[in-house]
Design a protein around this motif. Structure first.
Motif, PDB file in Angstrom:
ATOM      1  N   ARG A 257       6.630  34.412 -26.294  1.00  0.00           N
ATOM      2  CA  ARG A 257       6.339  32.994 -26.118  1.00  0.00           C
ATOM      3  C   ARG A 257       7.397  32.158 -26.836  1.00  0.00           C
TER       4      ARG A 257
ATOM      5  N   MET B 143       1.781  30.580 -31.627  1.00  0.00           N
ATOM      6  CA  MET B 143       0.769  31.634 -31.747  1.00  0.00           C
ATOM      7  C   MET B 143       0.619  32.112 -33.190  1.00  0.00           C
TER       8      MET B 143
ATOM      9  N   SER C 189      -2.842  32.222 -35.125  1.00  0.00           N
ATOM     10  CA  SER C 189      -3.321  33.459 -35.771  1.00  0.00           C
ATOM     11  C   SER C 189      -3.732  33.203 -37.206  1.00  0.00           C
TER      12      SER C 189
ATOM     13  N   VAL D 113      -5.764  36.872 -31.396  1.00  0.00           N
ATOM     14  CA  VAL D 113      -5.419  35.453 -31.303  1.00  0.00           C
ATOM     15  C   VAL D 113      -5.682  34.866 -29.909  1.00  0.00           C
ATOM     16  N   TYR D 114      -5.539  35.674 -28.864  1.00  0.00           N
ATOM     17  CA  TYR D 114      -5.739  35.141 -27.508  1.00  0.00           C
ATOM     18  C   TYR D 114      -7.187  34.738 -27.249  1.00  0.00           C
TER      19      TYR D 114
ATOM     20  N   VAL E 102      -7.441  30.679 -27.989  1.00  0.00           N
ATOM     21  CA  VAL E 102      -6.568  29.660 -27.397  1.00  0.00           C
ATOM     22  C   VAL E 102      -7.339  28.440 -26.912  1.00  0.00           C
TER      23      VAL E 102
ATOM     24  N   TRP F 252      -6.908  25.502 -29.149  1.00  0.00           N
ATOM     25  CA  TRP F 252      -5.507  25.212 -29.438  1.00  0.00           C
ATOM     26  C   TRP F 252      -5.267  23.794 -29.978  1.00  0.00           C
TER      27      TRP F 252
END
Lengths: 361, 361
Positions: free
Chosen positions: A92, A150, A154, A297-298, A301, A304
């Protein structure tokens, strides 16, 4: 230098990018143990043309994370396609829309998302690709590949959503000089009010972490971790934030207080072992009623915007100094990744693809 | 019988108690591996006289728990004195005040608390001894040594305080026919509304657990646990309640859903290993954001009254059938303990010290 990283400098030496082609780093071979230069393949293709409903993106910054070795091995790519040799490596970063045939995106806009290790990309900007507009926060765009990317998500998710930190907690943190670690230590100390004991490798990093949230440092390269923990927190810890796994995790499990928490963020010390590490003392969680929790972490999101607002606010307030370790030039991406496993980076490891002058770090 | 338990019957054969002395079981030797008859010493002493501020208690029921082997080894005795060879073995049970020189306790009252493996005890009834009056719930006193004793508190604390069970959760439960397990399965199914997959050893126990909350059973003695889990919960589980540890825990960690929970209650499969079990896949907690939490029942005693009210209410409502496996006679205490490690008991293992006729079970 006799540490293997000079081979990565040799790999980069004859390579440069320009705006006349799309340069890529691809998987040449699945890494066995640590990454080596022959795991990476340099490729040059035409700059793709966006079709209807697509945009052309030009890469400016890419972030690096320990998980990328797993991507190259064909695992760990949650939410992304499993990589095969010959594929562009996942990554990313921060990019600019340079051509748009998409109604929702205009030329010149800065975005962050899944670019892959390449200097241009055509995208339909679907949800699955997880592209976001860079927030209007008056902070350098480079941060979007790390502290406000990211890595930042995290650190925030691990500390707040999993760690449940409380003022006056004694928190022990491994990998304290790394990307996630350098953010967690500052947020725990300056936002929450924890006493943070950090671990890092070498005197220089230990000095760094003591300027970034840690009230005490353990140099894991020259000091005995159990002995130092006994000296620094003789009554144990309330929170262990684990970036390394292995024997360090075991040592911390032996020193938990009642109702303590263990956050499993990473286990970089285990990644290049031949056999999986086997944890001998997980039953220590019982007597102390400790909660050991992992996070991915995903899964975070959807929060965010709120997280980035927190992080940008703390940067503006002086509670969180953004620390990014920026390699200059796309040709150095393999070395930037190797830095992580050699423990070379201080702060979030990123790469300035086009080697612009960089005010940050 | 060729399973070692007949030696315990021989140990008991020449022993009987009466009301003319205080009979005791003491630690003769620290157990190595499973308990054996020579680990236990039978002793007969005078019935002690209560001094000022003391009561004389007469034991009626004693509860058995896997942790007692650790007590005998000189470990695990949180909150209790560490045992040395020659000491009376720790154990909680139900007793009656037969003499009182204490202003707060009167003769005839039924209590439960730390009696030790003996038929009489003099006590100052301090907080440290954790004696409580039996609650007025119209239920048999025998339950105070198990379902309405520490076993019940363990089951309640493990399921509700640690497991955070939700309606329609798929819960996997090992040791489902045991003391804690037989209560957890019924509470999860009948109070919360979980779908419970239980594991037990042998067809008889599997039939039992399917009548006590489990919608499906896995016979760990004759079936392959991973295969059966794949068949019964192909999309994984939301909650694993672990009474056994070892490879069963590993198999469940491989089959977790997002945001699942693992409750570490016991690890009886590990207790008699020479080397500590080493968990190979704790990192599975990360991708699924699973929370793995241990608990220690003594940390929950301040909630005693509320928990017992819950449990008694569910018994009265028919949601929780109290199942106790009662050895008859104090001379059989060593065998009652060995039953646990041989997987012989169904429900909570207890001992009726005086061998009264028993309506329950």
């Amino acid at each position: 230098m006799t540490d293997g990283l000079q081979e990565f400098d040799a790999l980069a030496a004859d390579k440069r990018i320009d705006d006349g082609a799309n340069y890529q780093w691809r998987v040449a071979a699945r890494p066995v143990g640590n990454v080596v230069p022959t795991d990476f393949e340099w490729a040059v293709t035409d700059i793709p043309e966006p079709g209807a409903g697509e945009v052309l993106l030009k890469t400016h910054y890419l972030g690096l994370a320990p998980v990328m070795r797993f991507y190259m091995q064909g695992t760990g790519a949650a939410g992304e396609r499993v990589l095969e040799p010959g594929d562009v490596i996942h990554g990313r970063g921060v990019a600019q829309v340079v051509k748009s045939r998409h109604p929702d995106w205009r030329e010149g806009e800065m975005v962050q998302g899944q670019m892959g290790w390449q200097t241009y990309k055509v995208s339909k900007m679907t949800d699955q690709e997880k592209f976001w507009r860079m927030p209007p926060n008056d902070l350098p765009a480079a941060l979007g590949s790390g502290v406000l990317g990211m890595t930042g998500l995290s650190a925030h998710a691990g500390l707040f959503a999993c760690g449940d930190p409380r003022p006056d907690d004694i928190m022990v943190l491994s990998g304290a000089a790394g990307g996630v670690g350098s953010m967690v230590s500052q947020m725990a100390a300056n936002v929450v009010g924890c006493e943070v004991i950090g671990m890092a490798g070498g005197a220089e990093k230990c000095a760094f972490i003591k300027e970034h949230g840690c009230s005490n440092a353990i140099d894991y390269k020259s000091e005995n971790i159990p002995d130092r923990l006994d000296a620094l927190c003789p009554d144990g810890m309330d929170l262990y934030f684990d970036n390394v796994g292995g024997e360090t995790l075991e040592a911390c499990l032996e020193r938990l207080r009642l109702h303590s928490r263990v956050v499993l963020c990473g286990s970089i010390s285990e990644y290049t072992r031949d056999e999986p590490f086997r944890l001998s003392n997980y039953t220590r969680l019982r007597a102390t009623e400790t909660r050991m929790q992992g996070f991915f972490v995903y899964n975070h999101v959807d929060r965010w915007d709120a997280v980035m607002e927190d992080l940008a606010g703390w940067i503006h307030d002086g509670k969180l100094e953004p620390v990014q370790d920026i390699e200059q030039g796309f040709q150095n991406m393999p070395r930037a990744l190797a830095n992580l496993y050699y423990g070379r980076n201080v702060g979030v490891q990123c790469c300035s693809v086009r080697g612009e002058p960089e005010e940050w770090n």
